[in-house]
Design a protein around this motif. Sequence first.
Motif, PDB file in Angstrom:
ATOM      1  N   ASN A  62      -5.621   4.218   6.149  1.00 24.09           N
ATOM      2  CA  ASN A  62      -5.440   3.323   7.955  1.00 24.09           C
ATOM      3  C   ASN A  62      -3.915   4.220   8.255  1.00 24.09           C
ATOM      4  O   ASN A  62      -3.342   4.725   7.789  1.00 24.09           O
ATOM      5  CB  ASN A  62      -5.054   2.129   6.769  1.00 24.09           C
ATOM      6  N   ILE A  63      -4.806   4.754   8.789  1.00 21.34           N
ATOM      7  CA  ILE A  63      -3.445   5.803  10.475  1.00 21.34           C
ATOM      8  C   ILE A  63      -2.172   4.653  10.360  1.00 21.34           C
ATOM      9  O   ILE A  63      -2.165   4.231  11.185  1.00 21.34           O
ATOM     10  CB  ILE A  63      -3.981   6.492  11.123  1.00 21.34           C
ATOM     11  N   THR A  64      -1.151   4.997  10.496  1.00 21.73           N
ATOM     12  CA  THR A  64       0.196   4.136  10.418  1.00 21.73           C
ATOM     13  C   THR A  64       1.121   4.480  11.482  1.00 21.73           C
ATOM     14  O   THR A  64       1.749   4.373  12.304  1.00 21.73           O
ATOM     15  CB  THR A  64       0.929   3.757   9.470  1.00 21.73           C
ATOM     16  N   TYR A  65       1.113   6.208  11.860  1.00 25.47           N
ATOM     17  CA  TYR A  65       1.722   7.214  12.683  1.00 25.47           C
ATOM     18  C   TYR A  65       0.718   8.284  13.138  1.00 25.47           C
ATOM     19  O   TYR A  65       0.435   9.306  12.218  1.00 25.47           O
ATOM     20  CB  TYR A  65       2.998   7.354  12.228  1.00 25.47           C
ATOM     21  N   VAL A  66       0.898   8.794  14.321  1.00 25.89           N
ATOM     22  CA  VAL A  66       0.608  10.074  14.684  1.00 25.89           C
ATOM     23  C   VAL A  66       0.998  10.640  15.443  1.00 25.89           C
ATOM     24  O   VAL A  66       1.912  10.011  16.622  1.00 25.89           O
ATOM     25  CB  VAL A  66      -0.599  10.096  14.939  1.00 25.89           C
ATOM     26  N   ASP A  67       1.749  11.774  15.243  1.00 29.61           N
ATOM     27  CA  ASP A  67       2.573  12.860  16.079  1.00 29.61           C
ATOM     28  C   ASP A  67       2.162  14.114  16.371  1.00 29.61           C
ATOM     29  O   ASP A  67       1.707  14.662  15.462  1.00 29.61           O
ATOM     30  CB  ASP A  67       4.337  12.978  15.599  1.00 29.61           C
ATOM     31  N   ILE A  68       1.922  14.417  17.714  1.00 28.55           N
ATOM     32  CA  ILE A  68       0.808  15.671  18.484  1.00 28.55           C
ATOM     33  C   ILE A  68       2.122  16.325  19.063  1.00 28.55           C
ATOM     34  O   ILE A  68       2.812  16.813  19.596  1.00 28.55           O
ATOM     35  CB  ILE A  68      -0.325  15.855  19.324  1.00 28.55           C
ATOM     36  N   ILE A  69       2.677  17.913  18.218  1.00 35.52           N
ATOM     37  CA  ILE A  69       3.838  18.572  18.779  1.00 35.52           C
ATOM     38  C   ILE A  69       2.814  19.535  18.887  1.00 35.52           C
ATOM     39  O   ILE A  69       2.574  20.628  18.316  1.00 35.52           O
ATOM     40  CB  ILE A  69       4.715  19.076  17.442  1.00 35.52           C
ATOM     41  N   ASP A  70       3.549  20.234  20.068  1.00 33.72           N
ATOM     42  CA  ASP A  70       2.701  20.905  20.803  1.00 33.72           C
ATOM     43  C   ASP A  70       3.668  22.180  21.863  1.00 33.72           C
ATOM     44  O   ASP A  70       4.629  21.500  21.648  1.00 33.72           O
ATOM     45  CB  ASP A  70       1.788  20.544  22.278  1.00 33.72           C
ATOM     46  N   HIS A  71       2.953  23.543  20.292  1.00 30.70           N
ATOM     47  CA  HIS A  71       4.210  24.377  20.931  1.00 30.70           C
ATOM     48  C   HIS A  71       4.000  25.059  21.945  1.00 30.70           C
ATOM     49  O   HIS A  71       2.550  25.898  21.866  1.00 30.70           O
ATOM     50  CB  HIS A  71       4.326  25.408  19.815  1.00 30.70           C
ATOM     51  N   SER A 128      -2.121   5.016   4.873  1.00 32.36           N
ATOM     52  CA  SER A 128      -1.459   4.379   3.817  1.00 32.36           C
ATOM     53  C   SER A 128      -3.155   3.905   3.750  1.00 32.36           C
ATOM     54  O   SER A 128      -4.434   3.987   3.773  1.00 32.36           O
ATOM     55  CB  SER A 128      -0.634   2.820   3.922  1.00 32.36           C
ATOM     56  N   ALA A 129      -3.075   3.287   1.962  1.00 37.64           N
ATOM     57  CA  ALA A 129      -4.485   3.546   1.108  1.00 37.64           C
ATOM     58  C   ALA A 129      -4.361   2.756   0.324  1.00 37.64           C
ATOM     59  O   ALA A 129      -3.517   2.255  -0.295  1.00 37.64           O
ATOM     60  CB  ALA A 129      -4.896   4.742   0.171  1.00 37.64           C
ATOM     61  N   ASP A 130      -5.351   1.949  -0.005  1.00 35.84           N
ATOM     62  CA  ASP A 130      -5.744   0.603  -0.411  1.00 35.84           C
ATOM     63  C   ASP A 130      -5.420   1.008  -2.119  1.00 35.84           C
ATOM     64  O   ASP A 130      -5.020  -0.072  -2.817  1.00 35.84           O
ATOM     65  CB  ASP A 130      -7.130   0.072  -0.583  1.00 35.84           C
ATOM     66  N   THR A 131      -5.699   1.673  -2.822  1.00 32.18           N
ATOM     67  CA  THR A 131      -6.038   2.987  -3.552  1.00 32.18           C
ATOM     68  C   THR A 131      -4.902   4.332  -3.992  1.00 32.18           C
ATOM     69  O   THR A 131      -4.849   4.775  -2.623  1.00 32.18           O
ATOM     70  CB  THR A 131      -6.869   3.202  -4.697  1.00 32.18           C
ATOM     71  N   GLU A 132      -4.165   3.797  -4.986  1.00 23.08           N
ATOM     72  CA  GLU A 132      -3.217   5.243  -5.209  1.00 23.08           C
ATOM     73  C   GLU A 132      -3.743   6.284  -4.987  1.00 23.08           C
ATOM     74  O   GLU A 132      -4.484   7.217  -5.936  1.00 23.08           O
ATOM     75  CB  GLU A 132      -2.411   4.795  -6.379  1.00 23.08           C
ATOM     76  N   MET A 182       0.879  -1.418  -0.393  1.00 21.52           N
ATOM     77  CA  MET A 182       0.156   0.009  -0.180  1.00 21.52           C
ATOM     78  C   MET A 182       0.980   1.449   0.131  1.00 21.52           C
ATOM     79  O   MET A 182       1.580   1.483   1.009  1.00 21.52           O
ATOM     80  CB  MET A 182      -1.146  -0.063   0.747  1.00 21.52           C
ATOM     81  N   PRO A 183       0.377   1.805  -1.042  1.00 22.36           N
ATOM     82  CA  PRO A 183       1.221   3.403  -1.029  1.00 22.36           C
ATOM     83  C   PRO A 183       1.257   4.363   0.611  1.00 22.36           C
ATOM     84  O   PRO A 183       0.244   4.461   0.820  1.00 22.36           O
ATOM     85  CB  PRO A 183       0.338   4.345  -2.367  1.00 22.36           C
ATOM     86  N   ALA A 184       1.955   4.593   0.613  1.00 28.17           N
ATOM     87  CA  ALA A 184       2.162   5.844   2.089  1.00 28.17           C
ATOM     88  C   ALA A 184       2.352   7.084   1.756  1.00 28.17           C
ATOM     89  O   ALA A 184       2.910   7.517   0.556  1.00 28.17           O
ATOM     90  CB  ALA A 184       3.339   5.533   3.123  1.00 28.17           C
ATOM     91  N   TYR A 185       1.736   7.752   2.657  1.00 28.01           N
ATOM     92  CA  TYR A 185       1.412   9.571   2.497  1.00 28.01           C
ATOM     93  C   TYR A 185       1.709  10.248   3.802  1.00 28.01           C
ATOM     94  O   TYR A 185       1.888   8.904   4.972  1.00 28.01           O
ATOM     95  CB  TYR A 185       0.230   8.929   1.765  1.00 28.01           C
ATOM     96  N   ALA A 186       2.119  11.148   3.877  1.00 24.67           N
ATOM     97  CA  ALA A 186       1.810  11.910   5.455  1.00 24.67           C
ATOM     98  C   ALA A 186       1.370  13.636   5.007  1.00 24.67           C
ATOM     99  O   ALA A 186       1.785  13.404   4.075  1.00 24.67           O
ATOM    100  CB  ALA A 186       3.165  12.180   5.966  1.00 24.67           C
ATOM    101  N   VAL A 229     -12.050  12.412   8.010  1.00 20.16           N
ATOM    102  CA  VAL A 229     -11.479  12.697   7.290  1.00 20.16           C
ATOM    103  C   VAL A 229     -11.069  11.561   6.560  1.00 20.16           C
ATOM    104  O   VAL A 229     -10.743  11.495   5.354  1.00 20.16           O
ATOM    105  CB  VAL A 229     -10.609  13.925   6.835  1.00 20.16           C
ATOM    106  N   LEU A 230      -9.483  10.794   6.810  1.00 24.30           N
ATOM    107  CA  LEU A 230      -8.704  10.333   6.482  1.00 24.30           C
ATOM    108  C   LEU A 230      -9.447   9.091   6.328  1.00 24.30           C
ATOM    109  O   LEU A 230      -9.470   8.080   5.505  1.00 24.30           O
ATOM    110  CB  LEU A 230      -7.491   9.958   7.039  1.00 24.30           C
ATOM    111  N   ALA A 231     -10.497   8.570   7.424  1.00 27.06           N
ATOM    112  CA  ALA A 231     -11.220   7.431   7.414  1.00 27.06           C
ATOM    113  C   ALA A 231     -12.475   7.280   6.186  1.00 27.06           C
ATOM    114  O   ALA A 231     -12.351   6.781   6.084  1.00 27.06           O
ATOM    115  CB  ALA A 231     -11.815   7.202   9.179  1.00 27.06           C
TER     116      ALA A 231
END
Length: 87
Positions: A30-39, A51-55, A1-5, A23-25
């Motif tokens: 399929n969410i594979t990683y999440v990082d929350i950066i608080d400033h 990743s998504a089943d289709t590109e 599956m292609p990966a996006y960010a 929105v992604l759902a």
Amino acid sequence: MPAYAVLTTVTNQPGILFGLTKVLAGRRANITYVDIIDHADRQAEIYLEFSADTELDAASALPALSAELSAVPGVSNVELTPSFNKI
């Protein structure tokens, strides 16, 4: 599956993560990683890899996805970026 960010700049408020993941759902991503950066001195950032089943075609689907994410209340910027596994 292609990966996006995507890196989003957001207001630190309840429901912002839910709005982004909804929105992604809706695109069957399929969410594979999440990082929350608080400033302390500016808006927070949320980085999501998925990743998504289709590109997702860069000419049509990625701009539409970016627009959908930008429409989530509290999102001020959306930047499509290479995923960590592509760097």
